[in-house]
Design a protein around this motif. Structure first.
Motif, mmCIF file in Angstrom:
data_model
loop_
_atom_site.group_PDB
_atom_site.id
_atom_site.type_symbol
_atom_site.label_atom_id
_atom_site.label_comp_id
_atom_site.label_asym_id
_atom_site.label_seq_id
_atom_site.Cartn_x
_atom_site.Cartn_y
_atom_site.Cartn_z
ATOM 1 N N LYS A 125 0.847 -1.190 0.000
ATOM 2 C CA LYS A 125 0.000 0.000 0.000
ATOM 3 C C LYS A 125 0.878 1.235 0.000
ATOM 4 O O LYS A 125 2.074 1.168 0.338
ATOM 5 C CB LYS A 125 -0.921 0.001 1.229
ATOM 6 C CG LYS A 125 -0.156 0.029 2.563
ATOM 7 C CD LYS A 125 -1.098 -0.097 3.745
ATOM 8 C CE LYS A 125 -0.327 -0.028 5.075
ATOM 9 N NZ LYS A 125 -1.211 -0.200 6.240
ATOM 10 N N SER B 208 -2.816 5.759 4.679
ATOM 11 C CA SER B 208 -2.408 4.810 3.643
ATOM 12 C C SER B 208 -3.595 4.538 2.725
ATOM 13 O O SER B 208 -4.747 4.746 3.102
ATOM 14 C CB SER B 208 -1.911 3.502 4.268
ATOM 15 O OG SER B 208 -2.995 2.747 4.801
ATOM 16 N N TRP B 209 -3.284 4.064 1.524
ATOM 17 C CA TRP B 209 -4.346 3.752 0.567
ATOM 18 C C TRP B 209 -3.842 2.695 -0.413
ATOM 19 O O TRP B 209 -2.652 2.540 -0.653
ATOM 20 C CB TRP B 209 -4.794 5.008 -0.194
ATOM 21 C CG TRP B 209 -3.686 5.678 -0.942
ATOM 22 C CD1 TRP B 209 -3.277 5.458 -2.232
ATOM 23 C CD2 TRP B 209 -2.800 6.691 -0.422
ATOM 24 N NE1 TRP B 209 -2.219 6.257 -2.555
ATOM 25 C CE2 TRP B 209 -1.905 7.022 -1.469
ATOM 26 C CE3 TRP B 209 -2.693 7.349 0.800
ATOM 27 C CZ2 TRP B 209 -0.908 7.992 -1.310
ATOM 28 C CZ3 TRP B 209 -1.703 8.294 0.958
ATOM 29 C CH2 TRP B 209 -0.836 8.611 -0.079
ATOM 30 N N LYS B 210 -4.783 1.946 -0.969
ATOM 31 C CA LYS B 210 -4.486 0.967 -2.008
ATOM 32 C C LYS B 210 -5.775 0.641 -2.746
ATOM 33 O O LYS B 210 -6.874 0.765 -2.190
ATOM 34 C CB LYS B 210 -3.870 -0.301 -1.412
ATOM 35 C CG LYS B 210 -4.818 -1.085 -0.495
ATOM 36 C CD LYS B 210 -4.140 -2.351 0.010
ATOM 37 C CE LYS B 210 -5.081 -3.152 0.915
ATOM 38 N NZ LYS B 210 -4.437 -4.385 1.425
ATOM 39 N N PHE C 113 -11.312 1.963 -3.155
ATOM 40 C CA PHE C 113 -10.000 2.228 -2.590
ATOM 41 C C PHE C 113 -10.081 2.041 -1.078
ATOM 42 O O PHE C 113 -11.023 2.538 -0.438
ATOM 43 C CB PHE C 113 -9.536 3.658 -2.903
ATOM 44 C CG PHE C 113 -9.107 3.857 -4.329
ATOM 45 C CD1 PHE C 113 -7.788 3.669 -4.702
ATOM 46 C CD2 PHE C 113 -10.027 4.212 -5.299
ATOM 47 C CE1 PHE C 113 -7.387 3.847 -6.019
ATOM 48 C CE2 PHE C 113 -9.646 4.392 -6.617
ATOM 49 C CZ PHE C 113 -8.319 4.200 -6.973
ATOM 50 N N GLU C 114 -9.124 1.335 -0.524
ATOM 51 C CA GLU C 114 -9.057 1.143 0.930
ATOM 52 C C GLU C 114 -8.188 2.233 1.543
ATOM 53 O O GLU C 114 -7.041 2.422 1.127
ATOM 54 C CB GLU C 114 -8.482 -0.231 1.270
ATOM 55 C CG GLU C 114 -9.380 -1.392 0.882
ATOM 56 C CD GLU C 114 -8.814 -2.730 1.338
ATOM 57 O OE1 GLU C 114 -7.952 -2.715 2.252
ATOM 58 O OE2 GLU C 114 -9.216 -3.764 0.798
ATOM 59 N N PHE C 115 -8.736 2.944 2.513
ATOM 60 C CA PHE C 115 -8.005 4.001 3.204
ATOM 61 C C PHE C 115 -7.830 3.635 4.673
ATOM 62 O O PHE C 115 -8.711 3.021 5.290
ATOM 63 C CB PHE C 115 -8.752 5.335 3.113
ATOM 64 C CG PHE C 115 -8.715 5.967 1.755
ATOM 65 C CD1 PHE C 115 -7.621 6.721 1.353
ATOM 66 C CD2 PHE C 115 -9.766 5.806 0.871
ATOM 67 C CE1 PHE C 115 -7.585 7.303 0.098
ATOM 68 C CE2 PHE C 115 -9.742 6.373 -0.390
ATOM 69 C CZ PHE C 115 -8.647 7.126 -0.786
ATOM 70 N N GLU C 116 -6.684 4.023 5.218
ATOM 71 C CA GLU C 116 -6.417 3.938 6.653
ATOM 72 C C GLU C 116 -5.908 5.301 7.111
ATOM 73 O O GLU C 116 -5.128 5.942 6.399
ATOM 74 C CB GLU C 116 -5.363 2.873 6.964
ATOM 75 C CG GLU C 116 -5.764 1.461 6.614
ATOM 76 C CD GLU C 116 -4.644 0.465 6.859
ATOM 77 O OE1 GLU C 116 -4.940 -0.723 7.104
ATOM 78 O OE2 GLU C 116 -3.465 0.875 6.802
ATOM 79 N N THR D 189 -10.343 2.675 9.347
ATOM 80 C CA THR D 189 -10.231 1.994 8.058
ATOM 81 C C THR D 189 -11.565 2.112 7.346
ATOM 82 O O THR D 189 -12.621 2.123 7.978
ATOM 83 C CB THR D 189 -9.859 0.510 8.230
ATOM 84 O OG1 THR D 189 -10.902 -0.155 8.959
ATOM 85 C CG2 THR D 189 -8.553 0.361 8.987
ATOM 86 N N LYS E 173 -13.555 1.841 3.036
ATOM 87 C CA LYS E 173 -13.488 1.657 1.586
ATOM 88 C C LYS E 173 -14.295 2.752 0.918
ATOM 89 O O LYS E 173 -15.448 2.984 1.282
ATOM 90 C CB LYS E 173 -14.011 0.283 1.186
ATOM 91 C CG LYS E 173 -13.069 -0.864 1.487
ATOM 92 C CD LYS E 173 -13.591 -2.160 0.924
ATOM 93 C CE LYS E 173 -12.639 -3.323 1.172
ATOM 94 N NZ LYS E 173 -13.162 -4.600 0.604
ATOM 95 N N SER E 174 -13.677 3.387 -0.063
ATOM 96 C CA SER E 174 -14.330 4.485 -0.765
ATOM 97 C C SER E 174 -14.538 4.121 -2.230
ATOM 98 O O SER E 174 -13.693 3.458 -2.838
ATOM 99 C CB SER E 174 -13.469 5.744 -0.678
ATOM 100 O OG SER E 174 -13.868 6.702 -1.622
ATOM 101 N N LEU F 61 -3.470 6.992 -7.157
ATOM 102 C CA LEU F 61 -3.812 6.184 -5.995
ATOM 103 C C LEU F 61 -3.912 4.700 -6.337
ATOM 104 O O LEU F 61 -3.824 3.851 -5.458
ATOM 105 C CB LEU F 61 -5.123 6.665 -5.372
ATOM 106 C CG LEU F 61 -5.020 7.819 -4.367
ATOM 107 C CD1 LEU F 61 -4.538 9.095 -5.040
ATOM 108 C CD2 LEU F 61 -6.367 8.083 -3.696
#
Length: 456
Positions: A234, A254-256, A262-265, A335, A337-338, A387
């Motif tokens: 990520k 963080s993102w991936k 997209f997963e964000f933390e 955490t 998901k977008s 991203l």
């Protein structure tokens, strides 16, 4: 004599040791060229390898992805480690980008190309690893996927090639092959299986490496989740600058990519009654930008920032799913998901496009109400990033700001002060003594004051 022999024996044993380096938690960037582990033992012949690379398609259009599987020939030849790349058939250069779909996989950035290689995370034996490879949108030509397979410390195969993959404009979706077809080729090579039968003798050599790997995994598990996999699985960004190097950030994100989402933390060290937020901008300045905040225990919050004022609350939904909030030892961690298109009313941002990441933190007054970030609690990425690609998002340099401050100090404490001293105390002392048609004191006074203006 006997005592001398006993004394010299340890020195002889130490001198006979050869350095060896195993990579139990994944191959580093230094191996991007050779793809070889540092075991100090010659690699096995690729003509007798029990491993293969299966391609879901051998013809692709530019910008299209295909699935890849690293596997064995049906024997019990599982592999513990691997590293895989895509290389052009013409000049053997690294090309394209991978997408990992396995937990035992992480990215390696080769030649400053994000996601250009994949390696293992854990040292446990595995039967197969699947991933995707995407051809560049501006490339046509022939490509081969090459991978290194490590069975144990003494047995490994370097740069095992796949079938040739052709990237061509004339191909729309690629030719799909049954999964059974690729496995028919390795079957004639099953006869040399008698060679691996003698391998149990070398197994004890791999045990010390496994113990080291387990220790590394234990230390890795002690990290806060925000730091795990940064730059490999990520993208991460943290404040203050370079704090990710020692896992001591006050703010971090963080993102991936994850399918269509997209997963964000987001993390804040001193988070009680405060927030941490990500801004998505086209430049490095906050203003007319959408902001995603970690502040509420119930849901993510979306804001619009118009500049150096408190952000305007937009929504607590905006398609955000799987939102989780936790607070431990005064720190907050979110955490979520977008969707790729983050939208609320007339405000939206396409996360598939390049974005300049802005990270900030400040006080949270109440639900839907954030104050302008605290002085210094902000950081902007050095340049826009995609991203969808795992990369290192470096911070914008503050060198110009520091130089401006230094020049202001020199100008007004040094040059301006010296200019006034010349006019006050040397006007009478240097009276009548001229340089280039003017008194010395005046020339010095003028030089210092002009310098002060220039440095300002």
């Amino acid at each position: 004599m006997a005592r001398s022999a006993i004394f010299l024996l340890p020195l002889y044993l130490l001198s006979s040791l050869h350095p060896a380096h195993g990579y139990g938690s994944g191959a580093p960037k230094s191996q991007c060229g050779s793809l070889a582990p540092g075991h100090g033992i010659p690699a096995k012949d690729n003509s007798n390898t029990p491993y293969s690379i299966k391609l879901n398609s051998t013809q692709l259009s530019p910008g299209v992805s295909t699935e890849i599987e690293l596997t064995h020939d049906g024997s019990d030849a599982k592999f513990k480690g691997y590293m895989v790349q895509a290389r052009t058939d013409s000049d053997d250069s690294v090309i394209g980008a991978f997408e990992i779909i396995s937990d035992d996989a992480q990215y390696v950035e080769c030649g400053s190309v994000p996601q250009s290689a994949v390696t293992h995370v854990f040292s446990e034996a595995k039967e197969s690893i699947k991933m995707k490879w995407k051809a560049p949108s501006d490339f046509t030509g022939k490509v081969k996927i090459v991978a290194t397979f490590v069975k144990d410390y003494s047995n490994y195969w370097v740069q095992v090639p796949s079938e040739t993959l052709e990237v061509s404009e004339s191909t729309s979706t690629g030719i799909q092959f049954p999964t059974e077809a690729p496995s028919a080729e390795p079957e004639p090579e099953t006869e040399p299986e008698s060679e691996p039968e003698a391998e149990p003798e070398s197994e004890p050599e791999s045990e010390p490496e496994t113990e080291t790997e387990l220790g590394a995994n234990e230390r890795h598990s002690e990290m806060h989740p925000i730091y795990k996999g940064c730059g490999k699985r990520k993208s991460c960004f943290g404040y203050p600058n370079k704090c990710l190097e020692n896992n001591k950030c006050e703010l971090a994100a963080s993102w991936k990519p994850s399918g269509d989402h997209f997963e964000f933390e987001m993390y804040r060290k001193d988070g009680t009654g405060k927030y941490v937020a990500l801004g998505f901008s086209k430049d490095s300045k906050m203003g007319d930008d959408l902001v995603l905040a970690c502040a509420s225990e119930k849901s993510a919050e979306l804001y619009w920032n118009s500049g150096q004022i408190d952000p305007t609350f937009l929504s607590a939904d905006a398609g955000i799913i799987d939102y989780k909030y936790s607070s431990e030892d005064g720190a907050i961690f979110c955490t979520m998901k977008s969707p790729s298109l983050l939208k609320s009313g007339d405000y939206s941002v396409n996360l598939n496009e390049e974005q300049t990441i802005l990270l900030a933190g400040g006080p949270r007054i109440q639900a839907g109400k954030l104050e302008y970030h605290l002085p210094g609690k902000k950081l902007a990425a050095a340049e826009p990033v995609l991203l969808s690609l795992v990369s290192s998002a470096g911070a914008k340099s503050d060198l110009l700001v520091k130089l401006h401050g230094l020049f202001m100090l020199i100008a007004w404490l040094g040059c301006a002060g010296a200019g006034m001293i010349m006019a006050r105390y040397f006007k009478q002392t240097w009276k009548g003594k001229q340089i280039m048609g003017a008194d010395r004191w005046f020339q010095a006074h003028r030089l210092f004051m002009v310098t002060a203006v220039i440095l300002s």
